[in-house]
Design a protein around this motif. Structure first.
Motif, mmCIF file in Angstrom:
data_model
loop_
_atom_site.group_PDB
_atom_site.id
_atom_site.type_symbol
_atom_site.label_atom_id
_atom_site.label_comp_id
_atom_site.label_asym_id
_atom_site.label_seq_id
_atom_site.Cartn_x
_atom_site.Cartn_y
_atom_site.Cartn_z
ATOM 1 N N MET A 1 0.852 -1.167 0.000
ATOM 2 C CA MET A 1 0.000 0.000 0.000
ATOM 3 C C MET A 1 0.905 1.240 0.000
ATOM 4 O O MET A 1 1.859 1.305 0.753
ATOM 5 C CB MET A 1 -0.876 -0.049 1.252
ATOM 6 C CG MET A 1 -2.037 0.898 1.226
ATOM 7 S SD MET A 1 -3.164 0.729 2.632
ATOM 8 C CE MET A 1 -3.670 -0.959 2.567
ATOM 9 N N ASP A 2 0.596 2.208 -0.844
ATOM 10 C CA ASP A 2 1.429 3.398 -0.888
ATOM 11 C C ASP A 2 1.050 4.370 0.239
ATOM 12 O O ASP A 2 0.046 4.190 0.934
ATOM 13 C CB ASP A 2 1.379 4.062 -2.260
ATOM 14 C CG ASP A 2 0.063 4.764 -2.568
ATOM 15 O OD1 ASP A 2 -0.855 4.751 -1.733
ATOM 16 O OD2 ASP A 2 -0.036 5.352 -3.650
ATOM 17 N N LEU A 3 1.878 5.385 0.422
ATOM 18 C CA LEU A 3 1.701 6.324 1.526
ATOM 19 C C LEU A 3 0.360 7.043 1.455
ATOM 20 O O LEU A 3 -0.322 7.191 2.481
ATOM 21 C CB LEU A 3 2.856 7.335 1.556
ATOM 22 C CG LEU A 3 2.840 8.331 2.701
ATOM 23 C CD1 LEU A 3 2.838 7.638 4.054
ATOM 24 C CD2 LEU A 3 4.032 9.278 2.587
ATOM 25 N N ASN A 4 -0.052 7.459 0.276
ATOM 26 C CA ASN A 4 -1.338 8.163 0.157
ATOM 27 C C ASN A 4 -2.504 7.277 0.580
ATOM 28 O O ASN A 4 -3.429 7.739 1.263
ATOM 29 C CB ASN A 4 -1.560 8.675 -1.268
ATOM 30 C CG ASN A 4 -0.705 9.872 -1.567
ATOM 31 O OD1 ASN A 4 -0.411 10.668 -0.696
ATOM 32 N ND2 ASN A 4 -0.297 9.995 -2.821
ATOM 33 N N GLN A 5 -2.466 6.014 0.197
ATOM 34 C CA GLN A 5 -3.539 5.095 0.587
ATOM 35 C C GLN A 5 -3.527 4.862 2.096
ATOM 36 O O GLN A 5 -4.578 4.819 2.737
ATOM 37 C CB GLN A 5 -3.414 3.773 -0.158
ATOM 38 C CG GLN A 5 -4.595 2.848 0.075
ATOM 39 C CD GLN A 5 -5.894 3.419 -0.460
ATOM 40 O OE1 GLN A 5 -5.960 3.818 -1.608
ATOM 41 N NE2 GLN A 5 -6.930 3.457 0.366
ATOM 42 N N LEU A 6 -2.340 4.705 2.678
ATOM 43 C CA LEU A 6 -2.241 4.549 4.131
ATOM 44 C C LEU A 6 -2.781 5.769 4.860
ATOM 45 O O LEU A 6 -3.516 5.641 5.848
ATOM 46 C CB LEU A 6 -0.787 4.301 4.551
ATOM 47 C CG LEU A 6 -0.236 2.903 4.315
ATOM 48 C CD1 LEU A 6 1.257 2.876 4.603
ATOM 49 C CD2 LEU A 6 -0.969 1.884 5.170
ATOM 50 N N LEU A 7 -2.434 6.956 4.377
ATOM 51 C CA LEU A 7 -2.929 8.186 5.008
ATOM 52 C C LEU A 7 -4.441 8.287 4.899
ATOM 53 O O LEU A 7 -5.124 8.665 5.868
ATOM 54 C CB LEU A 7 -2.257 9.412 4.375
ATOM 55 C CG LEU A 7 -0.771 9.579 4.687
ATOM 56 C CD1 LEU A 7 -0.163 10.640 3.781
ATOM 57 C CD2 LEU A 7 -0.550 9.911 6.146
ATOM 58 N N SER A 8 -4.984 7.930 3.756
ATOM 59 C CA SER A 8 -6.431 7.954 3.555
ATOM 60 C C SER A 8 -7.123 6.969 4.499
ATOM 61 O O SER A 8 -8.103 7.310 5.176
ATOM 62 C CB SER A 8 -6.759 7.621 2.101
ATOM 63 O OG SER A 8 -8.149 7.512 1.919
ATOM 64 N N ASN A 9 -6.612 5.742 4.539
ATOM 65 C CA ASN A 9 -7.197 4.729 5.415
ATOM 66 C C ASN A 9 -7.096 5.137 6.881
ATOM 67 O O ASN A 9 -8.014 4.882 7.667
ATOM 68 C CB ASN A 9 -6.519 3.381 5.201
ATOM 69 C CG ASN A 9 -6.864 2.762 3.872
ATOM 70 O OD1 ASN A 9 -7.648 3.300 3.102
ATOM 71 N ND2 ASN A 9 -6.261 1.636 3.582
ATOM 72 N N HIS A 10 -5.995 5.765 7.249
ATOM 73 C CA HIS A 10 -5.806 6.236 8.621
ATOM 74 C C HIS A 10 -6.851 7.291 8.969
ATOM 75 O O HIS A 10 -7.451 7.248 10.051
ATOM 76 C CB HIS A 10 -4.388 6.792 8.782
ATOM 77 C CG HIS A 10 -4.064 7.248 10.153
ATOM 78 N ND1 HIS A 10 -3.847 8.571 10.458
ATOM 79 C CD2 HIS A 10 -3.918 6.563 11.312
ATOM 80 C CE1 HIS A 10 -3.582 8.674 11.750
ATOM 81 N NE2 HIS A 10 -3.621 7.477 12.294
ATOM 82 N N GLN A 11 -7.101 8.209 8.059
ATOM 83 C CA GLN A 11 -8.104 9.253 8.314
ATOM 84 C C GLN A 11 -9.498 8.649 8.473
ATOM 85 O O GLN A 11 -10.260 9.046 9.360
ATOM 86 C CB GLN A 11 -8.111 10.280 7.175
ATOM 87 C CG GLN A 11 -6.906 11.186 7.173
ATOM 88 C CD GLN A 11 -6.824 12.013 8.440
ATOM 89 O OE1 GLN A 11 -7.758 12.698 8.805
ATOM 90 N NE2 GLN A 11 -5.695 11.923 9.116
ATOM 91 N N ILE A 12 -9.823 7.686 7.637
ATOM 92 C CA ILE A 12 -11.126 7.022 7.749
ATOM 93 C C ILE A 12 -11.235 6.290 9.084
ATOM 94 O O ILE A 12 -12.260 6.368 9.766
ATOM 95 C CB ILE A 12 -11.350 6.064 6.561
ATOM 96 C CG1 ILE A 12 -11.495 6.876 5.273
ATOM 97 C CG2 ILE A 12 -12.564 5.163 6.792
ATOM 98 C CD1 ILE A 12 -11.416 6.057 4.006
ATOM 99 N N ALA A 13 -10.166 5.606 9.483
ATOM 100 C CA ALA A 13 -10.165 4.899 10.764
ATOM 101 C C ALA A 13 -10.301 5.879 11.932
ATOM 102 O O ALA A 13 -11.018 5.595 12.902
ATOM 103 C CB ALA A 13 -8.885 4.071 10.908
ATOM 104 N N LEU A 14 -9.650 7.038 11.842
ATOM 105 C CA LEU A 14 -9.776 8.053 12.891
ATOM 106 C C LEU A 14 -11.215 8.557 13.005
ATOM 107 O O LEU A 14 -11.740 8.727 14.112
ATOM 108 C CB LEU A 14 -8.855 9.246 12.596
ATOM 109 C CG LEU A 14 -7.388 9.087 12.939
ATOM 110 C CD1 LEU A 14 -6.587 10.240 12.360
ATOM 111 C CD2 LEU A 14 -7.201 9.001 14.437
ATOM 112 N N ILE A 15 -11.844 8.780 11.878
ATOM 113 C CA ILE A 15 -13.227 9.261 11.879
ATOM 114 C C ILE A 15 -14.155 8.207 12.489
ATOM 115 O O ILE A 15 -14.996 8.524 13.334
ATOM 116 C CB ILE A 15 -13.670 9.635 10.450
ATOM 117 C CG1 ILE A 15 -12.913 10.873 9.977
ATOM 118 C CG2 ILE A 15 -15.182 9.855 10.384
ATOM 119 C CD1 ILE A 15 -13.001 11.135 8.492
#
Length: 65
Positions: A1-15
């Motif tokens: 998984m690339d960094l952008n996808q990890l950051l996106s998934n992290h934001q969704i998990a935080l929400i």
């Protein structure tokens, strides 16, 4: 998984964690997912030679009971 996808998934998990739906076990799983993405992002950033976030930036999540 690339960094952008990890950051996106992290934001969704935080929400999802912030919304707080579910029982204590589900909340614990949501918290674990947030922390997993956080550590994966840190490892990838390190491997890429990207500096870590400065401390005190408000990105850390504390576990709530």
């Amino acid at each position: 998984m690339d960094l952008n996808q990890l950051l996106s998934n992290h934001q969704i998990a935080l929400i999802r964690y912030a919304v707080g739906n579910g029982d204590a076990e589900e909340r614990g799983s949501q918290y674990d997912l947030v922390k997993d993405y956080e550590s994966r992002i840190a490892r990838l950033r390190h491997a890429m030679g990207v500096p870590a976030y400065p401390k005190g930036n408000g990105l850390l999540v504390s576990r709530q009971a």
